[in-house]
Design a protein around this motif. Structure first.
Motif, PDB file in Angstrom:
ATOM      1  N   LEU A 110       0.856  -1.183   0.000  1.00 53.82           N
ATOM      2  CA  LEU A 110       0.000   0.000   0.000  1.00 53.82           C
ATOM      3  C   LEU A 110       0.890   1.230   0.000  1.00 53.82           C
ATOM      4  O   LEU A 110       1.858   1.308   0.767  1.00 53.82           O
ATOM      5  N   LEU A 111       0.543   2.200  -0.833  1.00 51.03           N
ATOM      6  CA  LEU A 111       1.367   3.402  -0.984  1.00 51.03           C
ATOM      7  C   LEU A 111       0.518   4.626  -0.672  1.00 51.03           C
ATOM      8  O   LEU A 111      -0.471   4.906  -1.350  1.00 51.03           O
ATOM      9  N   PHE A 112       0.893   5.334   0.377  1.00 51.13           N
ATOM     10  CA  PHE A 112       0.162   6.516   0.829  1.00 51.13           C
ATOM     11  C   PHE A 112       0.977   7.739   0.451  1.00 51.13           C
ATOM     12  O   PHE A 112       2.088   7.925   0.938  1.00 51.13           O
ATOM     13  N   ALA A 152       3.643  12.301  -7.729  1.00 55.98           N
ATOM     14  CA  ALA A 152       3.917  11.106  -6.928  1.00 55.98           C
ATOM     15  C   ALA A 152       3.275   9.883  -7.576  1.00 55.98           C
ATOM     16  O   ALA A 152       3.891   8.825  -7.661  1.00 55.98           O
ATOM     17  N   ASP A 153       2.037  10.030  -8.037  1.00 51.50           N
ATOM     18  CA  ASP A 153       1.390   8.926  -8.761  1.00 51.50           C
ATOM     19  C   ASP A 153       2.228   8.535  -9.971  1.00 51.50           C
ATOM     20  O   ASP A 153       2.495   7.356 -10.203  1.00 51.50           O
ATOM     21  N   GLU A 154       2.623   9.532 -10.739  1.00 51.96           N
ATOM     22  CA  GLU A 154       3.412   9.276 -11.947  1.00 51.96           C
ATOM     23  C   GLU A 154       4.735   8.603 -11.605  1.00 51.96           C
ATOM     24  O   GLU A 154       5.163   7.673 -12.296  1.00 51.96           O
ATOM     25  N   PRO A 170      -2.447   1.517  -9.858  1.00 54.26           N
ATOM     26  CA  PRO A 170      -3.263   2.592  -9.281  1.00 54.26           C
ATOM     27  C   PRO A 170      -4.066   2.162  -8.059  1.00 54.26           C
ATOM     28  O   PRO A 170      -4.308   2.964  -7.166  1.00 54.26           O
ATOM     29  N   ALA A 171      -4.449   0.894  -7.971  1.00 49.57           N
ATOM     30  CA  ALA A 171      -5.235   0.419  -6.827  1.00 49.57           C
ATOM     31  C   ALA A 171      -4.429   0.408  -5.531  1.00 49.57           C
ATOM     32  O   ALA A 171      -5.010   0.361  -4.450  1.00 49.57           O
ATOM     33  N   GLN A 172      -3.102   0.447  -5.617  1.00 48.58           N
ATOM     34  CA  GLN A 172      -2.254   0.452  -4.416  1.00 48.58           C
ATOM     35  C   GLN A 172      -2.040   1.846  -3.853  1.00 48.58           C
ATOM     36  O   GLN A 172      -1.540   1.989  -2.750  1.00 48.58           O
TER      37      GLN A 172
END
Length: 131
Positions: free
Chosen positions: A68-70, A77-79, A89-91
């Motif tokens: 899991l990535l917060f 950050a997503d990129e 993307p679900a993580q």
């Protein structure tokens, strides 16, 4: 790492949350994953692009290991996470900036902080924030 492993064995956590990009972050993530414990990384996706920095290596390793990535609500950050193959993307969960959010929440209570003797005897309070 051996002490962390012992603690994990004794307490059997379902999930280990690691914060930031220091050596202990990467070490705890590695131990958790090796033991089959799910791992979440708070402050995921931050990148300097400078692989000569130990913190950058810790970021890359921890993001790859974490289930899991917060991250801080930043599209970059997503990129970064997706570009480096660290996630789907679900993580990824956008949770805000933990340090700044904590500061904002605690600022109204600053009068309750007892000043300490500062430099040259002047009253002072010390706050250390890494962002």
């Amino acid at each position: 790492m051996a002490r962390v492993e012992g603690w994990f064995e004794e307490h059997e956590p379902d999930l280990v949350l690691v914060y930031g990009d220091v050596n202990s972050t990467a070490a705890a993530a590695l131990v958790a994953v090796k033991m089959g414990i799910r791992c979440g990384h708070v402050e995921a996706g931050l990148r300097s692009g400078d692989r000569t920095m130990p913190e950058e290596i810790n970021r890359l390793v921890t993001d790859r290991l974490a289930d899991l990535l917060f991250q801080r609500r930043q599209l970059t950050a997503d990129e970064n996470l997706i570009r480096t193959g660290a996630s789907t993307p679900a993580q990824v969960f956008r949770v805000g900036n933990v340090m700044i959010d904590t500061l904002v929440r605690l600022l109204p209570h600053r009068t309750k902080i007892r000043p300490c003797a500062g430099w040259r005897g002047q009253p002072a309070a010390t706050t250390v924030l890494f962002s």
